[in-house]
Design a protein around this motif. Sequence first.
Motif, PDB file in Angstrom:
ATOM      1  N   ALA A   1       0.864  -1.189   0.000  1.00 17.90           N
ATOM      2  CA  ALA A   1       0.000   0.000   0.000  1.00 17.90           C
ATOM      3  C   ALA A   1       0.897   1.235   0.000  1.00 17.90           C
ATOM      4  CB  ALA A   1      -0.910  -0.003   1.226  1.00 17.90           C
ATOM      5  N   PRO A   2       1.061   1.899  -1.144  1.00 17.26           N
ATOM      6  CA  PRO A   2       2.017   3.010  -1.237  1.00 17.26           C
ATOM      7  C   PRO A   2       1.624   4.235  -0.418  1.00 17.26           C
ATOM      8  CG  PRO A   2       0.757   2.780  -3.268  1.00 17.26           C
ATOM      9  CD  PRO A   2       0.460   1.575  -2.435  1.00 17.26           C
ATOM     10  N   GLY A   3       0.326   4.457  -0.211  1.00 17.77           N
ATOM     11  CA  GLY A   3      -0.083   5.586   0.618  1.00 17.77           C
ATOM     12  C   GLY A   3       0.302   5.359   2.066  1.00 17.77           C
ATOM     13  N   LYS A   4       0.066   4.166   2.529  1.00 16.78           N
ATOM     14  CA  LYS A   4       0.427   3.788   3.888  1.00 16.78           C
ATOM     15  C   LYS A   4       1.924   3.524   4.022  1.00 16.78           C
ATOM     16  CE  LYS A   4      -0.812   0.391   7.474  1.00 16.78           C
ATOM     17  NZ  LYS A   4      -1.132   1.431   8.464  1.00 16.78           N
ATOM     18  N   LYS A   5       2.561   3.265   2.863  1.00 15.60           N
ATOM     19  CA  LYS A   5       3.979   2.913   2.829  1.00 15.60           C
ATOM     20  C   LYS A   5       4.250   1.667   3.665  1.00 15.60           C
ATOM     21  CE  LYS A   5       5.648   7.603   1.940  1.00 15.60           C
ATOM     22  NZ  LYS A   5       4.319   8.225   1.792  1.00 15.60           N
ATOM     23  N   GLY A   6       3.389   0.668   3.458  1.00 13.22           N
ATOM     24  CA  GLY A   6       3.541  -0.572   4.199  1.00 13.22           C
ATOM     25  C   GLY A   6       2.814  -1.714   3.525  1.00 13.22           C
ATOM     26  N   TRP A   7       2.892  -2.872   4.145  1.00  8.52           N
ATOM     27  CA  TRP A   7       2.309  -4.095   3.596  1.00  8.52           C
ATOM     28  C   TRP A   7       1.047  -4.474   4.354  1.00  8.52           C
ATOM     29  CZ3 TRP A   7       4.433  -6.172  -0.767  1.00  8.52           C
ATOM     30  CH2 TRP A   7       5.716  -5.721  -1.123  1.00  8.52           C
ATOM     31  N   LEU A   8       0.048  -4.946   3.618  1.00  5.30           N
ATOM     32  CA  LEU A   8      -1.246  -5.318   4.204  1.00  5.30           C
ATOM     33  C   LEU A   8      -1.506  -6.800   3.965  1.00  5.30           C
ATOM     34  CD1 LEU A   8      -3.422  -2.374   2.775  1.00  5.30           C
ATOM     35  CD2 LEU A   8      -2.194  -2.443   4.970  1.00  5.30           C
ATOM     36  N   GLU A   9      -1.710  -7.543   5.035  1.00  5.48           N
ATOM     37  CA  GLU A   9      -2.051  -8.961   4.882  1.00  5.48           C
ATOM     38  C   GLU A   9      -3.445  -9.091   4.270  1.00  5.48           C
ATOM     39  OE1 GLU A   9      -3.784 -12.581   7.473  1.00  5.48           O
ATOM     40  OE2 GLU A   9      -2.402 -11.245   8.543  1.00  5.48           O
ATOM     41  N   ALA A  10      -3.534  -9.755   3.132  1.00  3.86           N
ATOM     42  CA  ALA A  10      -4.819  -9.924   2.459  1.00  3.86           C
ATOM     43  C   ALA A  10      -5.246 -11.378   2.383  1.00  3.86           C
ATOM     44  CB  ALA A  10      -4.758  -9.341   1.043  1.00  3.86           C
ATOM     45  N   SER A  11      -4.325 -12.290   2.681  1.00  5.05           N
ATOM     46  CA  SER A  11      -4.653 -13.708   2.614  1.00  5.05           C
ATOM     47  C   SER A  11      -3.743 -14.497   3.528  1.00  5.05           C
ATOM     48  CB  SER A  11      -4.513 -14.225   1.177  1.00  5.05           C
ATOM     49  OG  SER A  11      -4.718 -15.624   1.131  1.00  5.05           O
ATOM     50  N   SER A  12      -4.323 -15.505   4.175  1.00  3.50           N
ATOM     51  CA  SER A  12      -3.545 -16.516   4.898  1.00  3.50           C
ATOM     52  C   SER A  12      -3.926 -17.863   4.306  1.00  3.50           C
ATOM     53  CB  SER A  12      -3.851 -16.497   6.390  1.00  3.50           C
ATOM     54  OG  SER A  12      -3.249 -15.391   7.009  1.00  3.50           O
ATOM     55  N   CYS A  13      -2.932 -18.619   3.876  1.00  4.67           N
ATOM     56  CA  CYS A  13      -3.165 -19.937   3.280  1.00  4.67           C
ATOM     57  C   CYS A  13      -2.530 -20.986   4.193  1.00  4.67           C
ATOM     58  CB  CYS A  13      -2.556 -20.015   1.884  1.00  4.67           C
ATOM     59  SG  CYS A  13      -3.291 -18.850   0.709  1.00  4.67           S
ATOM     60  N   SER A  14      -3.350 -21.892   4.707  1.00  8.60           N
ATOM     61  CA  SER A  14      -2.880 -22.822   5.730  1.00  8.60           C
ATOM     62  C   SER A  14      -3.229 -24.259   5.405  1.00  8.60           C
ATOM     63  CB  SER A  14      -3.498 -22.481   7.091  1.00  8.60           C
ATOM     64  OG  SER A  14      -3.216 -21.160   7.479  1.00  8.60           O
ATOM     65  N   CYS A  15      -2.304 -25.158   5.764  1.00 11.51           N
ATOM     66  CA  CYS A  15      -2.624 -26.574   5.883  1.00 11.51           C
ATOM     67  C   CYS A  15      -2.728 -26.849   7.372  1.00 11.51           C
ATOM     68  CB  CYS A  15      -1.538 -27.454   5.255  1.00 11.51           C
ATOM     69  SG  CYS A  15      -1.846 -29.228   5.484  1.00 11.51           S
ATOM     70  N   VAL A  16      -3.846 -27.418   7.795  1.00  7.84           N
ATOM     71  CA  VAL A  16      -4.039 -27.677   9.227  1.00  7.84           C
ATOM     72  C   VAL A  16      -3.960 -29.171   9.530  1.00  7.84           C
ATOM     73  CG1 VAL A  16      -5.382 -25.576   9.560  1.00  7.84           C
ATOM     74  CG2 VAL A  16      -6.568 -27.674   9.023  1.00  7.84           C
ATOM     75  N   SER A  17      -3.388 -29.934   8.595  1.00  6.54           N
ATOM     76  CA  SER A  17      -3.235 -31.396   8.730  1.00  6.54           C
ATOM     77  C   SER A  17      -4.570 -32.018   9.155  1.00  6.54           C
ATOM     78  CB  SER A  17      -2.075 -31.740   9.663  1.00  6.54           C
ATOM     79  OG  SER A  17      -2.286 -31.248  10.977  1.00  6.54           O
ATOM     80  N   ASP A  18      -4.560 -32.926  10.140  1.00 10.53           N
ATOM     81  CA  ASP A  18      -5.818 -33.558  10.566  1.00 10.53           C
ATOM     82  C   ASP A  18      -6.413 -32.891  11.798  1.00 10.53           C
ATOM     83  OD1 ASP A  18      -4.055 -34.320  12.528  1.00 10.53           O
ATOM     84  OD2 ASP A  18      -4.401 -36.474  12.344  1.00 10.53           O
ATOM     85  N   PHE A  19      -5.913 -31.704  12.140  1.00 11.73           N
ATOM     86  CA  PHE A  19      -6.289 -31.011  13.371  1.00 11.73           C
ATOM     87  C   PHE A  19      -7.787 -30.706  13.420  1.00 11.73           C
ATOM     88  CE2 PHE A  19      -6.481 -27.207  16.128  1.00 11.73           C
ATOM     89  CZ  PHE A  19      -5.770 -27.654  17.228  1.00 11.73           C
ATOM     90  N   GLN A  20      -8.307 -30.103  12.348  1.00  8.60           N
ATOM     91  CA  GLN A  20      -9.742 -29.811  12.293  1.00  8.60           C
ATOM     92  C   GLN A  20     -10.556 -31.076  12.070  1.00  8.60           C
ATOM     93  OE1 GLN A  20      -9.848 -26.883   9.130  1.00  8.60           O
ATOM     94  NE2 GLN A  20      -9.690 -25.173  10.562  1.00  8.60           N
ATOM     95  N   ALA A  21     -10.045 -31.984  11.264  1.00  6.30           N
ATOM     96  CA  ALA A  21     -10.784 -33.218  10.966  1.00  6.30           C
ATOM     97  C   ALA A  21     -11.025 -34.033  12.228  1.00  6.30           C
ATOM     98  CB  ALA A  21     -10.025 -34.045   9.930  1.00  6.30           C
ATOM     99  N   ARG A  22     -10.065 -34.063  13.147  1.00  4.33           N
ATOM    100  CA  ARG A  22     -10.255 -34.780  14.418  1.00  4.33           C
ATOM    101  C   ARG A  22     -11.337 -34.122  15.255  1.00  4.33           C
ATOM    102  NH1 ARG A  22      -6.805 -38.630  15.960  1.00  4.33           N
ATOM    103  NH2 ARG A  22      -5.020 -38.978  14.598  1.00  4.33           N
ATOM    104  N   ARG A  23     -11.327 -32.802  15.272  1.00  8.46           N
ATOM    105  CA  ARG A  23     -12.310 -32.080  16.072  1.00  8.46           C
ATOM    106  C   ARG A  23     -13.708 -32.210  15.473  1.00  8.46           C
ATOM    107  NH1 ARG A  23      -9.105 -27.608  19.005  1.00  8.46           N
ATOM    108  NH2 ARG A  23     -11.073 -26.486  19.240  1.00  8.46           N
ATOM    109  N   ALA A  24     -13.773 -32.227  14.145  1.00  2.00           N
ATOM    110  CA  ALA A  24     -15.069 -32.237  13.464  1.00  2.00           C
ATOM    111  C   ALA A  24     -15.485 -33.632  13.006  1.00  2.00           C
ATOM    112  CB  ALA A  24     -15.027 -31.299  12.250  1.00  2.00           C
ATOM    113  N   GLY A  25     -14.635 -34.637  13.194  1.00  2.00           N
ATOM    114  CA  GLY A  25     -14.994 -36.007  12.815  1.00  2.00           C
ATOM    115  C   GLY A  25     -15.130 -36.208  11.322  1.00  2.00           C
ATOM    116  N   ILE A  26     -14.198 -35.639  10.535  1.00  2.00           N
ATOM    117  CA  ILE A  26     -14.254 -35.749   9.074  1.00  2.00           C
ATOM    118  C   ILE A  26     -13.217 -36.774   8.620  1.00  2.00           C
ATOM    119  CG2 ILE A  26     -14.180 -34.499   6.892  1.00  2.00           C
ATOM    120  CD1 ILE A  26     -14.627 -31.918   8.504  1.00  2.00           C
ATOM    121  N   LYS A  27     -13.676 -37.869   8.020  1.00  2.00           N
ATOM    122  CA  LYS A  27     -12.798 -38.975   7.682  1.00  2.00           C
ATOM    123  C   LYS A  27     -12.961 -39.413   6.223  1.00  2.00           C
ATOM    124  CE  LYS A  27     -12.829 -40.937  12.374  1.00  2.00           C
ATOM    125  NZ  LYS A  27     -13.025 -42.190  13.163  1.00  2.00           N
TER     126      LYS A  27
END
Length: 421
Positions: A337-363
């Motif tokens: 962002a040139p007006g702010k003269k800085g960087w803005l996080e616009a996306s986070s891309c994650s692999c959460v392995s089986d962490f959510q699947a264990r909690r939600a029972g997705i197999k």
Amino acid sequence: MIDVNIIRQDPEKIRDMLKNRNYPYDALNGFLEADEEWRLLTDKGNALRKERNDVSKLIPELKGDKKTKKIDEMRLVSDKIREIDSRLAELDGIREEFVLNIPNIPHHTVPLGKDSNDNVIVGQHGVLRKFDFEPKEHYEIAESLDIIDFERGVKVAGSGFYVLKGDGAKLERALINYMLDMHDDQGYKEVFTPVIVNRDAVIGTGQYPNMKDDMYWIERDDLWLNPTAEVPVTNMHRNEIFDRNELPISYTAYLPSFRREAGKHSDTKGIIRVHEFNKVEMVKFVHPDGSFDVLEELRENAEEVIRGLGLPYRVILLCTGDMGFAAAKCYDLELYAPGKKGWLEASSCSCVSDFQARRAGIKFRPEPHLKSEFVHTLNGSGLALPRTMAAILENCQNKDGTVTIPEALRPYMRGREIIGR
């Protein structure tokens, strides 16, 4: 959640992980204490059941007082078993509560680090524009063009909310449609889920209890405003078992998201940090083998959205101390962002392995005759709208106060090239 067997087998490994992720040891210590009592009582209960079963086989052969005495003894044993079972049920809940507060184990390729200062810049793309005038920040441009109204947002909902007007609203809609169309071309199936989610949903993807104070809770109904579309989209398949040939599954979804951002938005002008924001999300359910390779594909899908808009950006690999609670590995995509003269996080891309699947029972079932296993889930923003809009306004601003619409968005803006007053 983490497999409890991993915690039991190597608690010191988990302790080191918590240290690297800046988490206290309270949940681990609490689990180990409760689990030790649970295992001792389980052994005791099994021994008492065996005693009761063995004696029950002998009782029919006994006579008179001996028989009566053994029956009375077994009643006491049965009472003790019921007491143990009751305590075991309590301990099950206690153990689960502690495990729910333990973050995911980082992938071995995640750099060690305390905070964002230890993140690794993987790459920077695009050319930073050289201006022949002093670039303004997005909120100055937006107010001058009358496309964002902060005062009326506060009037309607309070601090941290805003109103998009005219070309501002059109630009937001154009961005949403552009992203959804691109993700459709990339092979994602579009879904539109409820914005309100239940407690099981926020537990399933890891926002509860860890982030409960940053979510909006509808107390009367025990429902939550969607904090990010990964919650309802992932939980569409809670407690389901896929056939192996159904994987991978890829979804994209536009949804408004809500976060309290308590104490955070007050020091940031404009739409950088707000309570309600639109976002286009990508969610994947994949086979555990190669899931971190799929993360690279997911990241590339998000990067393609940015490149299509012609915005300069950089890719950040987050260190252990800066990753989100559920992530095993995470990249942030930041727009300049040139007006702010800085960087803005616009996306986070994650692999959460089986962490959510264990909690939600997705197999998934590897083969029809084999035991089911947990899938791996991934998610990424493609992109969060407020910071994307801020970056467009600042990068595409002109000396006369107008903004040049990125070429990729013009078909969604009825062919227009310029936003002006």
